[in-house]
Design a protein around this motif. Structure first.
Motif, PDB file in Angstrom:
ATOM      1  N   VAL A   1      -7.596  -1.220  -0.572  1.00 54.61           N
ATOM      2  CA  VAL A   1      -6.672  -2.118   0.120  1.00 54.61           C
ATOM      3  C   VAL A   1      -5.804  -2.748  -0.961  1.00 54.61           C
ATOM      4  O   VAL A   1      -6.312  -3.360  -1.900  1.00 54.61           O
ATOM      5  N   GLN A   2      -4.507  -2.578  -0.844  1.00 53.60           N
ATOM      6  CA  GLN A   2      -3.582  -3.157  -1.812  1.00 53.60           C
ATOM      7  C   GLN A   2      -2.958  -4.409  -1.206  1.00 53.60           C
ATOM      8  O   GLN A   2      -2.492  -4.391  -0.072  1.00 53.60           O
ATOM      9  N   VAL A   3      -2.962  -5.472  -1.984  1.00 51.26           N
ATOM     10  CA  VAL A   3      -2.368  -6.734  -1.541  1.00 51.26           C
ATOM     11  C   VAL A   3      -1.181  -7.026  -2.435  1.00 51.26           C
ATOM     12  O   VAL A   3      -1.293  -6.987  -3.664  1.00 51.26           O
TER      13      VAL A   3
ATOM     14  N   LYS B   1       6.746  -5.934  -7.034  1.00 56.54           N
ATOM     15  CA  LYS B   1       6.150  -7.249  -6.780  1.00 56.54           C
ATOM     16  C   LYS B   1       4.748  -7.351  -7.395  1.00 56.54           C
ATOM     17  O   LYS B   1       4.104  -6.346  -7.671  1.00 56.54           O
ATOM     18  N   PRO B   2       4.266  -8.583  -7.588  1.00 59.30           N
ATOM     19  CA  PRO B   2       2.890  -8.771  -8.061  1.00 59.30           C
ATOM     20  C   PRO B   2       1.907  -8.216  -7.038  1.00 59.30           C
ATOM     21  O   PRO B   2       2.030  -8.485  -5.847  1.00 59.30           O
ATOM     22  N   LYS B   3       0.934  -7.449  -7.511  1.00 61.69           N
ATOM     23  CA  LYS B   3       0.015  -6.788  -6.574  1.00 61.69           C
ATOM     24  C   LYS B   3      -1.345  -6.570  -7.208  1.00 61.69           C
ATOM     25  O   LYS B   3      -1.515  -6.674  -8.429  1.00 61.69           O
ATOM     26  N   ILE B   4      -2.314  -6.236  -6.360  1.00 56.74           N
ATOM     27  CA  ILE B   4      -3.646  -5.905  -6.847  1.00 56.74           C
ATOM     28  C   ILE B   4      -4.289  -4.912  -5.881  1.00 56.74           C
ATOM     29  O   ILE B   4      -4.098  -5.003  -4.662  1.00 56.74           O
TER      30      ILE B   4
ATOM     31  N   THR C   1       4.698 -14.486   1.502  1.00 53.95           N
ATOM     32  CA  THR C   1       4.395 -13.440   2.478  1.00 53.95           C
ATOM     33  C   THR C   1       3.663 -12.322   1.741  1.00 53.95           C
ATOM     34  O   THR C   1       4.111 -11.868   0.693  1.00 53.95           O
ATOM     35  N   PHE C   2       2.537 -11.895   2.295  1.00 52.74           N
ATOM     36  CA  PHE C   2       1.731 -10.873   1.646  1.00 52.74           C
ATOM     37  C   PHE C   2       1.675  -9.602   2.490  1.00 52.74           C
ATOM     38  O   PHE C   2       1.570  -9.662   3.713  1.00 52.74           O
ATOM     39  N   VAL C   3       1.764  -8.490   1.820  1.00 50.33           N
ATOM     40  CA  VAL C   3       1.545  -7.199   2.468  1.00 50.33           C
ATOM     41  C   VAL C   3       0.107  -6.791   2.217  1.00 50.33           C
ATOM     42  O   VAL C   3      -0.370  -6.825   1.076  1.00 50.33           O
ATOM     43  N   VAL C   4      -0.599  -6.425   3.269  1.00 48.64           N
ATOM     44  CA  VAL C   4      -1.956  -5.898   3.161  1.00 48.64           C
ATOM     45  C   VAL C   4      -1.875  -4.425   3.563  1.00 48.64           C
ATOM     46  O   VAL C   4      -1.665  -4.102   4.729  1.00 48.64           O
ATOM     47  N   ALA C   5      -1.991  -3.545   2.577  1.00 48.36           N
ATOM     48  CA  ALA C   5      -1.794  -2.114   2.804  1.00 48.36           C
ATOM     49  C   ALA C   5      -3.114  -1.359   2.707  1.00 48.36           C
ATOM     50  O   ALA C   5      -3.825  -1.456   1.707  1.00 48.36           O
TER      51      ALA C   5
END
Length: 213
Positions: free
Chosen positions: A201-203, A95-98, A135-139
């Motif tokens: 922190v990866q989003v 997925k697209p991430k940063i 929906t976003f994952v905040v890791a």
């Protein structure tokens, strides 16, 4: 142009290209990432059609993914099992991430003052209409210093802090933010576990339906 001049001209071109590649890779880790940069990273890119016919998405796989995300959507971060954390990571891989180098106070889940602008940029990006409904994952991730148990808890608390800030400051919907902590289990630089680059922190944008628009 002499052979000597040609050699150094070639060296200069090579160095410029290398620096350009490095700048691109470090975009999310320079500590001053903008809302626009975050938005560009999280926006799904339209698929490029080549000579071959694109394989259609598997509706069964998509349904399973949606069902799983719904099971973790309202869960507390610390309640996620190792298997669930791994499944989130597996889904997020495509997925697209940063990655954002968001610093926290020492031995704390409080956001450091120097990193508040980065979190504000994140809030502005996630509030953009083009990402509405995603929906976003905040890791949360830590470096390798300390015990596995301690770092796991710390990464979870830090992910929760980012979510709380985004909900309270930018009015984002809490159920659209899935928080997960990985402690020191997924280092960005495995050769240098103590490197600050691992504290991040990866989003991830888990909903890529906008890619086809």
């Amino acid at each position: 142009m002499t052979r000597f001049d040609k050699f150094f001209a070639l060296k200069a071109i090579t160095l410029t290209a290398a620096l350009s590649m490095t700048a691109g890779l470090a975009l999310a880790g320079d500590g001053n990432v903008s809302a626009g940069q975050i938005l560009d990273a999280l926006k799904p890119k339209p698929a490029t059609r080549g000579l071959s016919v694109d394989r259609p998405a598997d509706p069964t796989a998509q349904a399973k993914e949606a069902t799983f995300l719904n099971t973790v959507r309202n869960r507390q971060t610390r309640s996620l099992s190792m298997g669930e954390r791994d499944q989130i990571a597996e889904l997020a891989a495509t997925k697209p991430k940063i990655d954002l180098e968001i610093q926290f106070d020492y031995n704390s889940a409080d956001i450091a003052k120097t990193s508040v602008p980065s979190v504000q940029a994140l809030g502005k990006a996630l509030s953009d209409p083009s990402l509405k409904g995603s929906t976003f994952v905040v890791a949360g991730h830590t470096d390798a210093v300390g015990t596995e148990e301690y770092n796991q808890g710390l990464s979870e608390r830090r992910a929760d802090t980012i979510k709380k800030y985004l909900v309270q400051t930018y009015g984002l919907t809490g159920t659209d933010l899935v928080t997960v902590g990985y402690g020191k289990t997924k280092l960005k630089d495995t050769a240098n576990g103590a490197d600050p680059i691992n504290r991040r922190v990866q989003v991830v944008n888990m909903d890529t339906k906008t890619a086809s628009k």
